[in-house]
Design an enzyme around this catalytic site. Structure first.
Site, PDB file in Angstrom:
ATOM      1  N   LYS A 151       0.849  -1.204   0.000  1.00 27.28           N
ATOM      2  CA  LYS A 151       0.000   0.000   0.000  1.00 27.28           C
ATOM      3  C   LYS A 151       0.884   1.254   0.000  1.00 27.28           C
ATOM      4  O   LYS A 151       0.618   2.207  -0.731  1.00 27.28           O
ATOM      5  CB  LYS A 151      -0.945  -0.012   1.221  1.00 27.28           C
ATOM      6  CG  LYS A 151      -2.034  -1.083   1.098  1.00 27.28           C
ATOM      7  CD  LYS A 151      -2.861  -1.288   2.370  1.00 27.28           C
ATOM      8  CE  LYS A 151      -3.829  -2.459   2.197  1.00 27.28           C
ATOM      9  NZ  LYS A 151      -4.647  -2.737   3.376  1.00 27.28           N
ATOM     10  N   GLN A 157      -4.509  -1.672   9.679  1.00 28.59           N
ATOM     11  CA  GLN A 157      -4.477  -2.990   9.061  1.00 28.59           C
ATOM     12  C   GLN A 157      -5.043  -4.043  10.019  1.00 28.59           C
ATOM     13  O   GLN A 157      -4.694  -4.084  11.196  1.00 28.59           O
ATOM     14  CB  GLN A 157      -3.026  -3.341   8.654  1.00 28.59           C
ATOM     15  CG  GLN A 157      -2.887  -4.614   7.837  1.00 28.59           C
ATOM     16  CD  GLN A 157      -3.535  -4.540   6.455  1.00 28.59           C
ATOM     17  OE1 GLN A 157      -3.684  -3.466   5.875  1.00 28.59           O
ATOM     18  NE2 GLN A 157      -3.940  -5.680   5.927  1.00 28.59           N
ATOM     19  N   ASP A 180     -10.926   2.933   4.325  1.00 26.84           N
ATOM     20  CA  ASP A 180     -11.287   1.512   4.230  1.00 26.84           C
ATOM     21  C   ASP A 180     -12.810   1.323   4.208  1.00 26.84           C
ATOM     22  O   ASP A 180     -13.296   0.238   3.886  1.00 26.84           O
ATOM     23  CB  ASP A 180     -10.741   0.751   5.450  1.00 26.84           C
ATOM     24  CG  ASP A 180      -9.512  -0.093   5.120  1.00 26.84           C
ATOM     25  OD1 ASP A 180      -9.357  -0.490   3.954  1.00 26.84           O
ATOM     26  OD2 ASP A 180      -8.723  -0.346   6.051  1.00 26.84           O
TER      27      ASP A 180
HETATM   28  N1  GUN Z   1      -6.884  -6.953   6.231  1.00 27.80           N
HETATM   29  C1  GUN Z   1      -7.236  -7.673   5.147  1.00 27.80           C
HETATM   30  N2  GUN Z   1      -7.805  -6.859   4.210  1.00 27.80           N
HETATM   31  C2  GUN Z   1      -7.801  -5.613   4.737  1.00 27.80           C
HETATM   32  C3  GUN Z   1      -8.247  -4.351   4.251  1.00 27.80           C
HETATM   33  O1  GUN Z   1      -8.788  -4.204   3.143  1.00 27.80           O
HETATM   34  N3  GUN Z   1      -8.057  -3.290   5.097  1.00 27.80           N
HETATM   35  C4  GUN Z   1      -7.497  -3.429   6.318  1.00 27.80           C
HETATM   36  N4  GUN Z   1      -7.365  -2.337   7.069  1.00 27.80           N
HETATM   37  N5  GUN Z   1      -7.076  -4.584   6.794  1.00 27.80           N
HETATM   38  C5  GUN Z   1      -7.227  -5.677   6.012  1.00 27.80           C
END
Ligand code: GUN
Length: 295
Positions: A52, A96, A119
């Site tokens: 990311k 995350q 998100d």
């Molecule tokens: N863990 C797995 N997929 C995601 C996501 O799209 N966002 C976040 N914050 N954590 C994750």
């Protein structure tokens, strides 16, 4: 059979975003700034967050990574979140998941300013999504919609079967596919661990979206001819013969299911890269909202 190529499509999206950011820079505007919080040392989570941050650099965004130890308390994490909420330079941030067990995930997500919740996990944003209002759509479901859109996959009146009801993928996906418009207007069945006779249900599906994390779960005999298959599973399977010590595989028995499918996403290179591209899109949207609000 058409491969829904998430790697290529996500690159196209990143190029589109780069062009927009270049224009922002030329106009002397502030560029979008994404922050990512990671708690602990989970290998997969570190890889995702690293991707990311790299994607931000690639499109010209600013990025900040906040790394906290596995022993971080809920109070300490909430303090970090408040700092990010209050920092006017940050347009959007993510925490995350999963979080260590001493931390209440839902409480953490509810403390993120919905305005910066790129998100789309805050109840306000999730509710807005369910009510067809403008919002941040969670990145993985958003990426799937974008793939269906860019490959012009028909969804109206189709039977979409979603496998898995996670808050991140299955639940929002089931809502989005039933919304008015395109992609949407599907008749949706949401299946989960208590579903009986799943083969009977999947074999009637025009579109199957599987987000279980069980390698090879979806077999050819569970799928009808010309179905559209979206594989959200990403499992690391230990393998000594690989340099990294594992290989990545999805929920779908790709070799056999692809022979019946009209469209299918590969793993890796399908939904995964789309998630990152759509997180960037949401961050761009957050910046645009802040700009309009004079922030
Ligand atoms: N863990 C797995 N997929 C995601 C996501 O799209 N966002 C976040 N914050 N954590 C994750």
């Amino acid at each position: 059979m058409t491969i829904l190529d998430g790697k290529k499509t996500s690159n196209d999206i990143k190029n589109e975003i780069t062009a927009i950011v270049d224009e922002m820079k030329a106009n002397g505007e502030k560029v979008p700034h994404l922050a990512a919080v990671i708690v602990g040392n989970d290998g997969a989570s570190l890889t995702y967050v690293g991707s990311k941050v790299r994607a931000c650099e690639r499109v010209g965004f600013e990025s900040t990574m906040v790394r906290l130890p596995n022993t971080t308390s809920e109070t300490e994490l909430l303090r970090e979140i408040k700092k990010l909420n209050d920092n006017p330079d940050i347009d959007g941030f993510i925490v995350q998941l999963p979080l260590p067990e001493q931390i209440d995930t839902q409480k953490v997500l509810m403390n993120i300013d919905p305005d910066k919740d790129v998100d789309g996990f805050h109840p306000t944003n999730f509710g807005r999504m369910a009510l067809d209002m403008s919002t941040f759509i969670p990145a993985t479901p958003f990426g799937i919609l974008e793939l269906l859109d860019r490959y012009d996959v028909a969804t109206k009146g189709k039977h979409t079967v979603v496998i898995g009801r996670s808050h991140i993928v299955g639940r929002p996906m089931s809502i989005l596919m039933g919304r008015r418009g395109f992609p949407g207007n599907s008749t949706v069945t949401l299946t989960h661990s208590h579903t009986k006779n799943i083969t009977q249900i999947t074999s009637q599906a025009d579109i199957i979206i599987t987000a279980l994390g069980v390698p090879g779960f979806l077999k050819a005999e569970m799928v009808k001819d010309d179905a559209v298959i979206i594989d959200v599973g990403i499992t690391r399977v230990p393998d000594e013969t690989k340099e990294r010590g594992y290989y990545i595989t999805g929920d779908v028995d790709f070799e056999n299911v692809s022979k019946k499918a009209s469209h299918i996403t590969p793993v890796p290179g399908g939904v995964g890269p789309m998630t990152i591209a759509m997180l960037l899109k949401n961050t761009l949207l957050a910046r645009e909202r802040h700009r309009v609000a004079g922030k």
